[in-house]
Design a protein around this motif. Sequence first.
Motif, PDB file in Angstrom:
ATOM      1  N   SER A  29       0.841  -1.194   0.000  1.00 49.91           N
ATOM      2  CA  SER A  29       0.000   0.000   0.000  1.00 49.91           C
ATOM      3  C   SER A  29       0.878   1.247   0.000  1.00 49.91           C
ATOM      4  N   LEU A  30       0.429   2.209  -0.775  1.00 51.74           N
ATOM      5  CA  LEU A  30       1.214   3.432  -0.938  1.00 51.74           C
ATOM      6  C   LEU A  30       1.354   4.152   0.405  1.00 51.74           C
ATOM      7  N   LYS A  31       0.260   4.152   1.154  1.00 51.66           N
ATOM      8  CA  LYS A  31       0.258   4.839   2.436  1.00 51.66           C
ATOM      9  C   LYS A  31       1.345   4.260   3.344  1.00 51.66           C
ATOM     10  N   HIS A  32       1.395   2.941   3.349  1.00 51.23           N
ATOM     11  CA  HIS A  32       2.377   2.288   4.202  1.00 51.23           C
ATOM     12  C   HIS A  32       3.792   2.541   3.715  1.00 51.23           C
ATOM     13  N   TYR A  33       3.935   2.530   2.385  1.00 51.08           N
ATOM     14  CA  TYR A  33       5.237   2.776   1.773  1.00 51.08           C
ATOM     15  C   TYR A  33       5.752   4.154   2.174  1.00 51.08           C
ATOM     16  N   LEU A  34       4.852   5.148   2.093  1.00 51.78           N
ATOM     17  CA  LEU A  34       5.248   6.516   2.441  1.00 51.78           C
ATOM     18  C   LEU A  34       5.570   6.614   3.933  1.00 51.78           C
ATOM     19  N   ARG A  35       4.782   5.903   4.734  1.00 49.85           N
ATOM     20  CA  ARG A  35       5.027   5.939   6.163  1.00 49.85           C
ATOM     21  C   ARG A  35       6.410   5.351   6.485  1.00 49.85           C
ATOM     22  N   GLN A  36       6.746   4.283   5.724  1.00 46.29           N
ATOM     23  CA  GLN A  36       8.046   3.652   5.917  1.00 46.29           C
ATOM     24  C   GLN A  36       9.175   4.649   5.598  1.00 46.29           C
ATOM     25  N   GLN A  38       8.958   7.900   5.650  1.00 44.87           N
ATOM     26  CA  GLN A  38       8.959   8.966   6.634  1.00 44.87           C
ATOM     27  C   GLN A  38       9.683   8.516   7.896  1.00 44.87           C
TER      28      GLN A  38
ATOM     29  N   ASP B 111       2.435  -4.165   7.521  1.00 45.27           N
ATOM     30  CA  ASP B 111       2.044  -2.968   8.261  1.00 45.27           C
ATOM     31  C   ASP B 111       2.184  -3.200   9.771  1.00 45.27           C
TER      32      ASP B 111
END
Lengths: 334, 223
Positions: A29-36, A38, B111
């Motif tokens: 997921s893109l959201k998770h990728y970006l969080r990683q 960050q 996640d």
Amino acid sequence: MPQKNARRGATRQSVKATKHRWSKRSSFSLKHYLRQHQSTLTESFMRLLNYPLASVMTVMVIAIALTLPGSLYVLLKNVQSITNNWDKQSAITLYLFPQVDDTQALALSHRLSSRPDVASVDYISKEEGLRDFERWSGYTQLLSSLQGNPLPIVLKVIPKMVVSEQTLPALETLREQLAAQGEVQNAVLDAQWLERLANILSFGQRLAYALSILLIVAVLLIVGNTIRMAVESRRDEVLVMKLVGATDSYIRRPFLYMGLWFGILGGFFASLCILILSWWVSVPAEHLIELYGSHFKLQTFNADEIVLCLTISAFVGVSGAWIAVNRHIANIEL
Amino acid sequence: MEIEFQRVGKKYDSGQEALSQVSFHLRQGEMAFLTGHSGAGKSTLMKLMMMIERQTSGQILVDGVDLRTLSRRAIPYHRRRVGVVFQNHQLLFDRSVFHNVALPLQVSGTDPEQTAKRVRAALDKVGLLGKEKYNPMALSGGEQQRIGIARAVVNKPQLLLADEPTGNLDPKLSAEIMNLFQEFNNVGVTVLVASHDLALVARMRHRVLTLNQGRMVNDGGFA
């Protein structure tokens, strides 16, 4: 036969393996990728704080290395802006052949002043020339001992063009055209000071380029060396990460961010140094220019240039880290 | 996961031959032991399966796929399907037990909620649930080894490799560790354990592969 079977099996299985991989990708997921990303960004900054002295030293070396070409750039920018503001009239001085007499010279003077690119022509007769020479040189006695007047008739042609770096080639063409007149022995464009200045400026520019390239290479090496030591100190971690299936890009990431931080911080302090330096020299510099009767406001780093400086240093930081990481991660094997 | 070695050889650049003509077939869901004197090639064999090293002759098929056909970029994805436990633990002492075990999941981009759930499940399995916040340094050798096992299984691998997992543990702890491997095998994971503790291996009553100077000298019978 068994080989054939094995091969068929292999194809079936490799499709399965690929599917397996795709199903992993689909849970991406893109959201998770970006969080990683960050979290890696903040983690790598925290790591710099773990070794404050070493980090500060690296950042300051980068800042100093970038301050040098940066301030040279500011210096050149100011010199250029000063010379651009000098709208000087230039003159082309025509020295006529000694045998040319006044009537011929006057005719030439009329012919030239009717040209569209000539503003005016000053006629300086032999006698006038001698008087001027006596006045300026003070050799009155010496000249009176001469037989006759050795000076030629001089025409001072004022072109309509203002002299500047841009009009210099056109003025040079005009000078050549005037020199080609039969009565003219020698034509001198009175803009050599400008040519000299242009040469000095381009010399300065080249010096700035060369210095920039050298110092950027130095920054690459500094960042590369620091990252190499960081990789070395985290050898066990890299090893374990490789073992549990980390991709090369995952392993590289924290080190690239470290390079990014070094670059950004180095660029920030370099910009700060340049601002302080130009503020420090601005008072005497403006005073000096005012002595020459012109108004001058020292230009310093503007916002665009600060952004450019940060971008370049960030890019150099990441590149240095990239080179070091690629070289050293490959060497870490069980 | 199904493993097949076909006349596999590994010769180092120094000329030393670590493995030669090794052939065996490990079926899906099977558990086996690998024994042999030190230097017989046990570790090399494990490294070939992990693609830490590449064989110099023969072929290795994993689920029918020849490992030689996998590119460098595919290696991490292969390793995610294999859990590995080492004698010297390979734990990181700059982070807690939890973060050591979480590493394979972080690396594969799981996640955080899912990661926490699975790390606790793995720690529970090895009996260390209460110690997730500790630094591994503060734990005993047996506990450290169990952290290593939790890390190896947290990703639900299809193959579990263990290289001398009981190397410096006392017999009681060694038996506990072996029972853990047995439990993973019971739920369908293929398990291969390298060990020179022949008495322990004999008690487990599984297939035993014996290496001697790089050659497979015994396959099948109990030690």
